[in-house]
Scaffold this motif. Sequence first.
Motif, PDB file in Angstrom:
ATOM      1  N   ARG A 159       0.901  -1.071   0.122  1.00 25.79           N
ATOM      2  CA  ARG A 159      -0.034   0.000  -0.082  1.00 25.79           C
ATOM      3  C   ARG A 159       0.852   1.250  -0.135  1.00 25.79           C
ATOM      4  O   ARG A 159       1.929   1.242   0.494  1.00 25.79           O
ATOM      5  CB  ARG A 159      -1.061  -0.125   1.169  1.00 25.79           C
ATOM      6  CG  ARG A 159      -0.195   0.130   2.706  1.00 25.79           C
ATOM      7  CD  ARG A 159      -1.346   0.031   3.584  1.00 25.79           C
ATOM      8  NE  ARG A 159      -2.078  -1.270   3.870  1.00 25.79           N
ATOM      9  CZ  ARG A 159      -3.192  -1.299   3.559  1.00 25.79           C
ATOM     10  NH1 ARG A 159      -4.074  -0.374   3.235  1.00 25.79           N
ATOM     11  NH2 ARG A 159      -3.738  -2.668   3.629  1.00 25.79           N
ATOM     12  N   VAL A 160       0.220   2.354  -0.457  1.00 21.11           N
ATOM     13  CA  VAL A 160       0.967   3.571  -0.498  1.00 21.11           C
ATOM     14  C   VAL A 160      -0.212   4.669   0.061  1.00 21.11           C
ATOM     15  O   VAL A 160      -1.383   4.515  -0.531  1.00 21.11           O
ATOM     16  CB  VAL A 160       1.140   4.218  -1.565  1.00 21.11           C
ATOM     17  CG1 VAL A 160       1.892   5.731  -1.571  1.00 21.11           C
ATOM     18  CG2 VAL A 160       2.281   3.382  -2.375  1.00 21.11           C
ATOM     19  N   ASN A 161       0.086   5.332   1.093  1.00 26.64           N
ATOM     20  CA  ASN A 161      -1.102   6.122   1.800  1.00 26.64           C
ATOM     21  C   ASN A 161      -1.009   7.408   1.238  1.00 26.64           C
ATOM     22  O   ASN A 161      -0.275   7.914   0.518  1.00 26.64           O
ATOM     23  CB  ASN A 161      -0.692   6.305   3.374  1.00 26.64           C
ATOM     24  CG  ASN A 161       0.546   6.893   3.728  1.00 26.64           C
ATOM     25  OD1 ASN A 161       0.938   7.810   3.144  1.00 26.64           O
ATOM     26  ND2 ASN A 161       0.986   6.718   4.660  1.00 26.64           N
ATOM     27  N   ALA A 162      -2.108   8.494   1.403  1.00 25.90           N
ATOM     28  CA  ALA A 162      -2.548   9.280   0.758  1.00 25.90           C
ATOM     29  C   ALA A 162      -1.271  10.583   1.160  1.00 25.90           C
ATOM     30  O   ALA A 162      -0.846  11.453   0.281  1.00 25.90           O
ATOM     31  CB  ALA A 162      -3.605  10.080   1.110  1.00 25.90           C
ATOM     32  N   ASP A 163      -0.635  10.623   2.247  1.00 23.84           N
ATOM     33  CA  ASP A 163       0.345  11.427   2.655  1.00 23.84           C
ATOM     34  C   ASP A 163       1.544  11.242   1.708  1.00 23.84           C
ATOM     35  O   ASP A 163       2.078  12.256   1.558  1.00 23.84           O
ATOM     36  CB  ASP A 163       0.565  11.363   4.208  1.00 23.84           C
ATOM     37  CG  ASP A 163      -0.739  11.717   4.924  1.00 23.84           C
ATOM     38  OD1 ASP A 163      -1.238  12.498   4.672  1.00 23.84           O
ATOM     39  OD2 ASP A 163      -0.775  11.285   6.168  1.00 23.84           O
ATOM     40  N   SER A 164       1.943  10.037   1.404  1.00 22.83           N
ATOM     41  CA  SER A 164       3.078   9.975   0.695  1.00 22.83           C
ATOM     42  C   SER A 164       2.889  10.204  -0.746  1.00 22.83           C
ATOM     43  O   SER A 164       3.624  11.008  -1.478  1.00 22.83           O
ATOM     44  CB  SER A 164       3.376   8.167   0.688  1.00 22.83           C
ATOM     45  OG  SER A 164       3.616   7.921   2.156  1.00 22.83           O
ATOM     46  N   LEU A 165       1.568  10.002  -1.270  1.00 20.02           N
ATOM     47  CA  LEU A 165       1.433  10.378  -2.534  1.00 20.02           C
ATOM     48  C   LEU A 165       1.437  11.706  -2.819  1.00 20.02           C
ATOM     49  O   LEU A 165       1.794  12.411  -3.752  1.00 20.02           O
ATOM     50  CB  LEU A 165      -0.220   9.775  -3.073  1.00 20.02           C
ATOM     51  CG  LEU A 165      -0.282   8.384  -3.529  1.00 20.02           C
ATOM     52  CD1 LEU A 165      -1.813   8.313  -3.332  1.00 20.02           C
ATOM     53  CD2 LEU A 165       0.362   8.016  -4.735  1.00 20.02           C
ATOM     54  N   ALA A 166       0.961  12.462  -1.639  1.00 21.94           N
ATOM     55  CA  ALA A 166       1.148  13.784  -1.734  1.00 21.94           C
ATOM     56  C   ALA A 166       2.458  14.567  -2.055  1.00 21.94           C
ATOM     57  O   ALA A 166       2.545  15.588  -2.465  1.00 21.94           O
ATOM     58  CB  ALA A 166       0.672  14.653  -0.480  1.00 21.94           C
ATOM     59  N   ARG A 167       3.667  13.723  -1.544  1.00 16.72           N
ATOM     60  CA  ARG A 167       5.124  14.162  -1.811  1.00 16.72           C
ATOM     61  C   ARG A 167       5.566  13.863  -3.121  1.00 16.72           C
ATOM     62  O   ARG A 167       6.598  14.463  -3.554  1.00 16.72           O
ATOM     63  CB  ARG A 167       6.010  13.318  -0.588  1.00 16.72           C
ATOM     64  CG  ARG A 167       5.570  13.762   0.722  1.00 16.72           C
ATOM     65  CD  ARG A 167       6.412  13.057   1.697  1.00 16.72           C
ATOM     66  NE  ARG A 167       5.996  13.042   3.017  1.00 16.72           N
ATOM     67  CZ  ARG A 167       5.497  11.944   3.714  1.00 16.72           C
ATOM     68  NH1 ARG A 167       5.666  10.778   2.966  1.00 16.72           N
ATOM     69  NH2 ARG A 167       5.084  11.980   4.781  1.00 16.72           N
ATOM     70  N   ILE A 168       5.068  13.276  -3.838  1.00 19.31           N
ATOM     71  CA  ILE A 168       5.429  12.812  -5.346  1.00 19.31           C
ATOM     72  C   ILE A 168       5.374  14.025  -6.030  1.00 19.31           C
ATOM     73  O   ILE A 168       4.375  14.752  -6.267  1.00 19.31           O
ATOM     74  CB  ILE A 168       4.641  11.679  -5.767  1.00 19.31           C
ATOM     75  CG1 ILE A 168       5.119  10.486  -5.209  1.00 19.31           C
ATOM     76  CG2 ILE A 168       4.970  11.471  -7.386  1.00 19.31           C
ATOM     77  CD1 ILE A 168       4.232   9.103  -5.545  1.00 19.31           C
ATOM     78  N   LEU A 169       6.399  14.146  -6.825  1.00 17.71           N
ATOM     79  CA  LEU A 169       6.685  15.469  -7.805  1.00 17.71           C
ATOM     80  C   LEU A 169       6.185  15.022  -9.188  1.00 17.71           C
ATOM     81  O   LEU A 169       6.235  13.858  -9.456  1.00 17.71           O
ATOM     82  CB  LEU A 169       8.215  15.737  -7.717  1.00 17.71           C
ATOM     83  CG  LEU A 169       8.756  16.219  -6.492  1.00 17.71           C
ATOM     84  CD1 LEU A 169      10.340  16.430  -6.872  1.00 17.71           C
ATOM     85  CD2 LEU A 169       8.145  17.575  -5.918  1.00 17.71           C
ATOM     86  N   ILE A 170       5.073  16.371  -9.712  1.00 14.79           N
ATOM     87  CA  ILE A 170       4.573  15.773 -11.020  1.00 14.79           C
ATOM     88  C   ILE A 170       5.294  17.123 -11.820  1.00 14.79           C
ATOM     89  O   ILE A 170       5.016  18.278 -11.411  1.00 14.79           O
ATOM     90  CB  ILE A 170       2.953  16.107 -10.750  1.00 14.79           C
ATOM     91  CG1 ILE A 170       2.583  15.804 -12.368  1.00 14.79           C
ATOM     92  CG2 ILE A 170       2.603  16.916 -10.135  1.00 14.79           C
ATOM     93  CD1 ILE A 170       0.863  15.325 -12.314  1.00 14.79           C
ATOM     94  N   PRO A 171       5.537  16.993 -13.154  1.00 13.40           N
ATOM     95  CA  PRO A 171       5.935  18.254 -13.745  1.00 13.40           C
ATOM     96  C   PRO A 171       4.480  18.825 -14.348  1.00 13.40           C
ATOM     97  O   PRO A 171       3.630  18.114 -14.693  1.00 13.40           O
ATOM     98  CB  PRO A 171       6.304  17.308 -15.176  1.00 13.40           C
ATOM     99  CG  PRO A 171       5.909  16.045 -15.207  1.00 13.40           C
ATOM    100  CD  PRO A 171       5.637  15.716 -13.741  1.00 13.40           C
ATOM    101  N   VAL A 172       4.641  20.046 -14.130  1.00 13.83           N
ATOM    102  CA  VAL A 172       3.468  20.872 -14.396  1.00 13.83           C
ATOM    103  C   VAL A 172       3.689  21.919 -15.676  1.00 13.83           C
ATOM    104  O   VAL A 172       3.985  23.095 -15.481  1.00 13.83           O
ATOM    105  CB  VAL A 172       2.778  21.524 -13.168  1.00 13.83           C
ATOM    106  CG1 VAL A 172       1.508  22.514 -13.443  1.00 13.83           C
ATOM    107  CG2 VAL A 172       2.697  20.589 -12.039  1.00 13.83           C
ATOM    108  N   PRO A 173       3.457  21.324 -16.774  1.00 11.86           N
ATOM    109  CA  PRO A 173       3.622  22.457 -17.896  1.00 11.86           C
ATOM    110  C   PRO A 173       2.246  23.286 -18.040  1.00 11.86           C
ATOM    111  O   PRO A 173       1.290  22.980 -17.208  1.00 11.86           O
ATOM    112  CB  PRO A 173       3.657  21.513 -19.247  1.00 11.86           C
ATOM    113  CG  PRO A 173       2.935  20.156 -18.738  1.00 11.86           C
ATOM    114  CD  PRO A 173       3.177  20.057 -17.402  1.00 11.86           C
TER     115      PRO A 173
END
Length: 423
Positions: free
Chosen positions: A354-368
Motif C-alpha cells: 500500500r501507499v498512503n495519501a500522505d506519501s502520494l502528496a509528496r510525489i513530484l509531478i511536472p506541471v507544464p
Amino acid sequence: MSGLNLLEKLLDGVDVEWMSLGDIGNFIRGNGLQKKDFVESGFPAIHYGQIYTRYGLSADKTFNYVSPELANKLRKAQKNDLLLATTSENDADVVKPLAWLGDKAAISGDMMLFRHEQNVKYLAHFFQSEIFQTQKMKYITGAKVRRVSSSDLAKIKIPIPCSNNPEKSLAIQSEIVRILDSFTALTAELTAELTAELTMRKKQYNYYRDQLLSFEDGEVEHLPMGQEGVGVFIRGGSFQKKDFIETGAGCIHYGQIFTHYGTYADKTKTYISEVLATKCRKAQPGNLVIATTSENDEDVCKAVAWVGSGEIAVSSDACIYKHHLNPKYVSYFFQTERFQEQKRQYITGAKVRRVNADSLARILIPVPSQEEQARIVAILDKFDTLTSSITEGLPREIELRQKQYEYYRDLLFSFPKPDAASH
C-alpha cells in the motif's frame, strides 16, 4: 472447398458405422499416483489435473516423473492410447482427452486410458466435438465433483468410416486429423502474431508516453502533488461490494481499477443506493480515483480519471485526487516510469502492498501549461485508442478462429446417419 464437399470426397461412397466405444477398445483406470509422488527425474508420469492445465490435444512428453519403484506399481499409458480426465468441477471439462504419442507413462487415479486400434488424434478431436458432448451429458453423475464412468463411456457412439477395411479407415481418419490440426496450427500462429504485435505496440506506446511526460530540470516546474494550489488527496470509504445494486448512484470500488477501468472513464461499472451514497466520499468530474492497495508493487496506485458528468462514490482502499490539472494528463503521468520510481520508496506492507495519501502528496509531478498538457493528452489518447483496439480485437479474432475450427470439426464428424449416435 466447403467442409461438406470435403467430407463427401473423403467418404467417396464408403460406409460409416456408428460404433460404441466399448466395441472398438478398452478403458483402463489409472491408480495410486499423487502429485506429492513427483520427483526430479525418473519414470514419465501424468496426473489427471494436468490434462486440464498443462496439456493440449496431444503430447509425446510428460512434465513430471515418479520413481521407478513407484512406476512398477502404476498403470501405464503407451503410444496411441487416449488419456481421459474423468472428473471435473464442471460438465464441459469432464472427460477431457489427451492423445498420447510418447513412450510409456504412468497415469494417476481420476483418469483412465482408452486402448484401441484407431487414429488416437481422430478420437481426441471427436471427444471435443458437439456430437460427443451431447452423448456424454446424459452419463454425468455427482454433485460438486462431476464424473463419467468407464461403463457409461463404453456406450457412447463414434463414427468409424469404412470399419470393415482398417487400412482405408485409418487413411480417412488421418486426413480428417490433418485438416483439424491445420486449423489448430493456424489459430496458434495467429495468436502468436497478434500477441507479438500487441506487445510491440504497447512498448512503443509506453516509450512515447514516458518521453512526452519527461521534462528537463528547469524546463517546467516539478511540484509536490499535494502542494496547495496543485491538488489534495482524500481517502475513499463507506461502501463494499455487497452494497452493489442494479441501478442507483455510480460508484468505483478499488478492485475494479485493476480489472475494469483504463486511463479514464465516463461511466461506472456498478451502483449503490442513493441513501448510502450520501454517506460516502465522492469524486467529482476531473478527479482521479486511485487504488492505494494491491498484492504487487506494479499495480499499487493504479489510477483512473473520472471524466463523467456527475459525482461518484469511491470505496475504501482507494483515494480521490482533487486537482487543477488536466485529469487525463495526471492519469497518464501515473503510468510513467518517473511516477513509478517515486512511488516505490513509499510502498509499505508485506502481503498487501500500500501507499498512503500522505506519501502520494509528496510525489513530484511536472506541471507544464494547460495547453501543453492538452497537447500531450491528445497524442496519448490516440496511442491509447490504438492499443486498446488491438487488445480488444485479439481475443475476438482468436475466438473467431476457434469457432471456425469447432464448426469444421463438428461438420467433419457429421457423418451419414448421425441420429444413430443417439440410439
